[in-house]
Scaffold this motif. Structure first.
Motif, mmCIF file in Angstrom:
data_model
loop_
_atom_site.group_PDB
_atom_site.id
_atom_site.type_symbol
_atom_site.label_atom_id
_atom_site.label_comp_id
_atom_site.label_asym_id
_atom_site.label_seq_id
_atom_site.Cartn_x
_atom_site.Cartn_y
_atom_site.Cartn_z
ATOM 1 N N SER A 106 34.698 23.843 55.504
ATOM 2 C CA SER A 106 34.967 24.400 54.168
ATOM 3 C C SER A 106 36.452 24.735 54.051
ATOM 4 C CB SER A 106 34.119 25.652 53.933
ATOM 5 O OG SER A 106 34.432 26.654 54.879
ATOM 6 N N VAL A 107 37.088 24.176 53.036
ATOM 7 C CA VAL A 107 38.504 24.440 52.771
ATOM 8 C C VAL A 107 38.614 24.962 51.350
ATOM 9 C CG1 VAL A 107 40.827 23.477 52.639
ATOM 10 C CG2 VAL A 107 39.203 22.600 54.335
ATOM 11 N N THR A 108 39.133 26.154 51.189
ATOM 12 C CA THR A 108 39.192 26.783 49.876
ATOM 13 C C THR A 108 40.394 26.286 49.083
ATOM 14 O OG1 THR A 108 40.537 28.654 50.612
ATOM 15 C CG2 THR A 108 38.141 28.845 50.849
ATOM 16 N N ARG A 109 40.310 26.487 47.771
ATOM 17 C CA ARG A 109 41.426 26.135 46.892
ATOM 18 C C ARG A 109 42.670 26.930 47.262
ATOM 19 N NH1 ARG A 109 42.540 21.855 43.890
ATOM 20 N NH2 ARG A 109 44.677 22.128 44.545
ATOM 21 N N ALA A 110 42.466 28.185 47.652
ATOM 22 C CA ALA A 110 43.598 29.037 48.028
ATOM 23 C C ALA A 110 44.312 28.487 49.262
ATOM 24 C CB ALA A 110 43.122 30.460 48.285
ATOM 25 N N GLU A 111 43.532 27.968 50.237
ATOM 26 C CA GLU A 111 44.138 27.391 51.440
ATOM 27 C C GLU A 111 44.949 26.147 51.098
ATOM 28 O OE1 GLU A 111 41.328 28.177 55.230
ATOM 29 O OE2 GLU A 111 40.296 27.212 53.553
ATOM 30 N N ILE A 112 44.411 25.331 50.205
ATOM 31 C CA ILE A 112 45.124 24.121 49.796
ATOM 32 C C ILE A 112 46.412 24.483 49.063
ATOM 33 C CG2 ILE A 112 45.017 22.132 48.237
ATOM 34 C CD1 ILE A 112 42.065 21.861 48.962
ATOM 35 N N ASP A 113 46.310 25.417 48.125
ATOM 36 C CA ASP A 113 47.497 25.824 47.370
ATOM 37 C C ASP A 113 48.555 26.439 48.275
ATOM 38 O OD1 ASP A 113 46.335 24.957 45.047
ATOM 39 O OD2 ASP A 113 45.642 26.936 44.408
ATOM 40 N N ASP A 114 48.119 27.250 49.233
ATOM 41 C CA ASP A 114 49.055 27.890 50.158
ATOM 42 C C ASP A 114 49.794 26.849 50.991
ATOM 43 O OD1 ASP A 114 50.082 30.353 51.581
ATOM 44 O OD2 ASP A 114 49.101 29.335 53.261
ATOM 45 N N TYR A 115 49.060 25.855 51.505
ATOM 46 C CA TYR A 115 49.702 24.797 52.305
ATOM 47 C C TYR A 115 50.662 23.998 51.433
ATOM 48 C CZ TYR A 115 50.410 20.958 55.511
ATOM 49 O OH TYR A 115 50.999 20.027 56.341
ATOM 50 N N TYR A 116 50.245 23.697 50.214
ATOM 51 C CA TYR A 116 51.077 22.906 49.292
ATOM 52 C C TYR A 116 52.388 23.620 49.000
ATOM 53 C CZ TYR A 116 52.460 20.553 44.947
ATOM 54 O OH TYR A 116 53.147 19.881 43.965
ATOM 55 N N ILE A 117 52.334 24.914 48.729
ATOM 56 C CA ILE A 117 53.538 25.681 48.404
ATOM 57 C C ILE A 117 54.503 25.718 49.589
ATOM 58 C CG2 ILE A 117 54.384 28.005 47.899
ATOM 59 C CD1 ILE A 117 51.811 28.408 46.229
ATOM 60 N N LYS A 118 53.958 25.845 50.787
ATOM 61 C CA LYS A 118 54.802 25.953 51.974
ATOM 62 C C LYS A 118 55.329 24.600 52.453
ATOM 63 C CE LYS A 118 52.504 30.109 53.732
ATOM 64 N NZ LYS A 118 51.633 30.666 54.804
ATOM 65 N N ASN A 119 54.723 23.516 51.991
ATOM 66 C CA ASN A 119 55.101 22.189 52.500
ATOM 67 C C ASN A 119 55.308 21.176 51.366
ATOM 68 O OD1 ASN A 119 54.461 22.503 55.642
ATOM 69 N ND2 ASN A 119 52.780 23.456 54.511
ATOM 70 N N ARG A 120 55.843 21.657 50.255
ATOM 71 C CA ARG A 120 56.010 20.785 49.089
ATOM 72 C C ARG A 120 56.845 19.544 49.399
ATOM 73 N NH1 ARG A 120 55.472 22.842 43.841
ATOM 74 N NH2 ARG A 120 57.423 21.839 43.214
ATOM 75 N N THR A 121 57.844 19.692 50.257
ATOM 76 C CA THR A 121 58.726 18.559 50.552
ATOM 77 C C THR A 121 58.028 17.465 51.355
ATOM 78 O OG1 THR A 121 59.581 19.766 52.485
ATOM 79 C CG2 THR A 121 60.828 19.941 50.438
ATOM 80 N N PRO A 173 51.872 16.155 42.375
ATOM 81 C CA PRO A 173 51.044 17.267 41.881
ATOM 82 C C PRO A 173 50.026 17.698 42.925
ATOM 83 C CG PRO A 173 51.194 15.518 40.236
ATOM 84 C CD PRO A 173 51.783 14.970 41.497
ATOM 85 N N VAL A 174 49.716 18.969 42.948
ATOM 86 C CA VAL A 174 48.825 19.503 43.968
ATOM 87 C C VAL A 174 47.451 18.838 43.922
ATOM 88 C CG1 VAL A 174 48.057 21.416 42.519
ATOM 89 C CG2 VAL A 174 47.921 21.615 45.012
ATOM 90 N N ASN A 175 46.975 18.497 42.733
ATOM 91 C CA ASN A 175 45.653 17.863 42.644
ATOM 92 C C ASN A 175 45.622 16.513 43.344
ATOM 93 O OD1 ASN A 175 44.592 19.998 41.248
ATOM 94 N ND2 ASN A 175 44.861 19.073 39.225
ATOM 95 N N MET A 176 46.722 15.780 43.292
ATOM 96 C CA MET A 176 46.788 14.487 43.964
ATOM 97 C C MET A 176 46.941 14.650 45.479
ATOM 98 S SD MET A 176 49.016 12.021 41.461
ATOM 99 C CE MET A 176 48.470 10.586 42.375
ATOM 100 N N ALA A 177 47.545 15.774 45.885
ATOM 101 C CA ALA A 177 47.773 16.007 47.313
ATOM 102 C C ALA A 177 46.596 16.698 47.991
ATOM 103 C CB ALA A 177 49.033 16.845 47.501
ATOM 104 N N SER A 178 45.636 17.165 47.211
ATOM 105 C CA SER A 178 44.563 18.003 47.756
ATOM 106 C C SER A 178 43.779 17.329 48.875
ATOM 107 C CB SER A 178 43.596 18.409 46.631
ATOM 108 O OG SER A 178 44.224 19.288 45.741
ATOM 109 N N ALA A 179 43.420 16.060 48.705
ATOM 110 C CA ALA A 179 42.627 15.367 49.727
ATOM 111 C C ALA A 179 43.391 15.278 51.044
ATOM 112 C CB ALA A 179 42.236 13.976 49.229
ATOM 113 N N SER A 180 44.672 14.936 50.962
ATOM 114 C CA SER A 180 45.491 14.856 52.176
ATOM 115 C C SER A 180 45.645 16.220 52.833
ATOM 116 C CB SER A 180 46.873 14.287 51.841
ATOM 117 O OG SER A 180 46.785 12.959 51.380
#
Length: 302
Positions: A124-139, A249-256
């Motif tokens: 189980s991976v929450t939306r918050a975990e995905i968003d947190d990783y995305y913000i910290k690793n946007r590059t 966009p985060v939605n496109m990166a979510s699966a990765s």
């Protein structure tokens, strides 16, 4: 039908017994006596259980027979070559046995670790975990190609609603663009509609061959475009663009991101498992390392 063949080659006796029962549609081994070998080379035996997984549902009798004979013939040839190589290989068997042992250990560890992770991994991976990783690793999510939101339609020359579609496509209003899609559906016209971010190449593939300047304009400028080819007109409305080199966009990166998080959890599980085994072995006194190989002294890590 049972076929028997006997050969004497390289001092080996080779026997192949293929008990087969044909049906009008499918092939089966209903005449096969359980435990009876299908083929043998010296003291090596091949049983139906060893290769029954090669048969898939729907095979005809003829195809099944060909598949079985090919498998058996290949097994026989490999057995012959292996025995000949074992007798004539000058390098000795020690290195071969070491390689086999290493491979066995690696395969055993790999299989068990997969089972260990499968039984314990929290997937189980929450939306918050995905968003947190995305913000910290946007590059880490740089776009290799532009992303577009667009609508395009192909119409035959002289189509009675051509002017209406053109006017609708010139507008950026969502309801007008939806009207284009409705007209296309009603008149069986080819069209594409991408309300979400879509790779530039997917949209371009719908259009006729364009000049480099036209390609450049589409991926860098929103607006209305019109092209013609082979008795058709192509009308394209580009509503929004994310340029190449921008952030996905985060939605496109979510699966990765989800896969990355799960892979990290798997690695942590295996590291904890490995450390636990190591520490337990140390406490039991099972681990010994030669401090000085020359002095042949052995000490207990404990």
């Amino acid at each position: 039908m049972t076929v028997y063949r006997k050969f004497i080659k390289c001092g080996l006796i080779i026997s192949i017994s293929l008990p087969i029962l044909f049906s009008c549609r499918d092939f089966s081994f209903t005449s096969y006596v359980r435990g009876e070998s299908i083929a043998s080379v010296g003291d090596s035996e091949l049983y139906y259980e060893d290769f029954k997984s090669i048969f898939v549902p729907g095979l005809t009798a003829e195809d099944s027979v060909k598949l079985m004979r090919a498998y058996v013939d290949n097994w026989v040839k490999n057995q012959i070559k292996a025995r000949f190589a074992e007798e004539h290989y000058d390098g000795g068997l020690a290195d071969i046995e070491k390689m086999v042992e290493d491979y066995r250990n690696s395969l055993l560890i790999f299989k068990y670790e997969n089972e260990y992770v499968h039984n314990r991994l929290d997937t189980s991976v929450t939306r918050a975990e995905i968003d947190d990783y995305y913000i910290k690793n946007r590059t880490d999510f740089i776009l290799p190609n532009p992303l577009l939101k667009a609508v395009a339609v192909r119409i035959p020359n002289g189509f009675r609603q051509e002017s209406a579609i053109r006017e609708l496509a010139r507008s950026s209003r969502a309801d007008n663009l939806q009207d284009i899609v409705d007209i296309a559906i009603k008149n069986d016209l080819d069209y594409i509609q991408h309300r979400e971010w879509t790779d530039y190449g997917e949209i371009i593939s719908f259009l006729p061959r364009l000049s480099q300047q036209q390609y450049h304009e589409i991926q860098n400028k929103t607006g209305f475009y019109e092209f013609s080819e082979g008795g058709y007109r192509f009308m394209l409305a580009v509503n929004d663009i994310l340029p190449e080199g921008g952030i996905m966009p985060v939605n496109m990166a979510s699966a990765s991101i989800r896969n990355i998080i799960l892979n990290r959890r798997s690695a942590d599980l295996l590291k904890h498992f490995e450390d636990s085994l190591y520490n337990s072995a140390m406490k039991r006194g099972d681990i010994y390392i030669k401090r000085d190989p020359v002095a042949d002294s052995v000490y207990n890590l404990e």
